[in-house]
Scaffold this motif. Structure first.
Motif, PDB file in Angstrom:
ATOM      1  N   PRO A   1       0.838  -1.198   0.000  1.00  5.62           N
ATOM      2  CA  PRO A   1       0.000   0.000   0.000  1.00  5.62           C
ATOM      3  C   PRO A   1       0.875   1.252   0.000  1.00  5.62           C
ATOM      4  CG  PRO A   1       0.153  -0.864   2.215  1.00  5.62           C
ATOM      5  CD  PRO A   1       0.953  -1.786   1.319  1.00  5.62           C
ATOM      6  N   PRO A   2       0.432   2.308  -0.682  1.00  2.15           N
ATOM      7  CA  PRO A   2       1.184   3.557  -0.607  1.00  2.15           C
ATOM      8  C   PRO A   2       0.909   4.241   0.738  1.00  2.15           C
ATOM      9  CG  PRO A   2      -0.729   3.819  -2.027  1.00  2.15           C
ATOM     10  CD  PRO A   2      -0.697   2.386  -1.597  1.00  2.15           C
ATOM     11  N   VAL A   3       1.961   4.636   1.419  1.00 10.45           N
ATOM     12  CA  VAL A   3       1.836   5.301   2.716  1.00 10.45           C
ATOM     13  C   VAL A   3       2.704   6.563   2.683  1.00 10.45           C
ATOM     14  CG1 VAL A   3       2.219   5.099   5.212  1.00 10.45           C
ATOM     15  CG2 VAL A   3       1.441   3.108   3.899  1.00 10.45           C
ATOM     16  N   GLY A   4       2.063   7.707   2.791  1.00  7.17           N
ATOM     17  CA  GLY A   4       2.808   8.970   2.801  1.00  7.17           C
ATOM     18  C   GLY A   4       3.631   9.206   1.558  1.00  7.17           C
ATOM     19  N   GLY A   5       3.111   8.814   0.400  1.00  7.61           N
ATOM     20  CA  GLY A   5       3.827   9.026  -0.856  1.00  7.61           C
ATOM     21  C   GLY A   5       4.888   7.988  -1.155  1.00  7.61           C
ATOM     22  N   ARG A   6       5.038   6.994  -0.288  1.00  5.90           N
ATOM     23  CA  ARG A   6       6.008   5.922  -0.499  1.00  5.90           C
ATOM     24  C   ARG A   6       5.292   4.584  -0.384  1.00  5.90           C
ATOM     25  NH1 ARG A   6      11.539   6.993   2.383  1.00  5.90           N
ATOM     26  NH2 ARG A   6      12.138   5.853   0.548  1.00  5.90           N
TER      27      ARG A   6
END
Length: 131
Positions: A98-103
C-alpha cells in the motif's frame, strides 16, 4: 507478447509495444464486436487483477448493450490508479504494497495472502450474476 494476433489478421489492432489498441468502450481498434481487457489492453491502467476486473465489468455491460434490442449506449471505461498492489505467493503467503505517505510500504505473509484472496473474491462477486 501477442505475436499470434498477426497470424490471425489482428495486426492492425496492436500498438508499437504489442498491446491491443482499444477505444473508451474497450472495443478493439477496427472491430465493432470484439473487446479486449486486462494485461493485453493498451490502457492507462496498471496491469493488475483489479484493473482486469474493472475491464471485465465494462466489457460484460457492453456485450449486453450490443445484444439489447433497444440499442443501449456502450459504457466507457475510466482508468484509475489502484490504491494498493497485492501479490499472491500461494494460499498462505504474499506481499501487500500500500502507498503510505507518498512511499510504498511492504507487508508480507499471511495478511497479504488474505488481502489478495479478498480482492479476488470481490472481483468475482462483482462479475457473478445475482440469483
Amino acid at each position: 507478447k501477442l505475436q499470434f494476433l498477426y497470424l490471425i489478421g489482428f495486426a492492425q489492432a496492436l500498438d508499437a509495444d504489442g498491446y491491443v489498441c482499444v477505444d473508451d468502450s474497450l472495443r478493439v481498434r477496427g472491430f465493432t464486436h470484439v473487446f479486449a481487457g486486462g494485461d493485453v489492453a493498451a490502457t492507462a491502467d496498471q496491469k493488475l487483477a483489479q484493473s482486469a476486473c474493472a475491464h471485465a465489468a465494462v466489457i460484460v455491460k457492453n456485450i449486453q448493450a450490443l445484444t439489447d434490442a433497444a440499442g443501449a449506449a456502450l459504457e466507457e471505461h475510466r482508468p484509475r490508479q489502484t490504491p494498493a498492489i497485492c501479490v499472491s505467493l500461494g494460499p498462505h503467503d504474499g506481499y501487500l504494497l500500500p502507498p503510505v505517505g507518498g512511499r510504498w510500504m511492504m507487508v508480507g505473509g499471511r495478511l497479504a495472502a488474505m488481502a489478495k484472496s479478498f480482492v479476488e473474491y470481490q472481483c468475482m462477486k462483482a462479475l457473478t450474476p445475482a440469483g
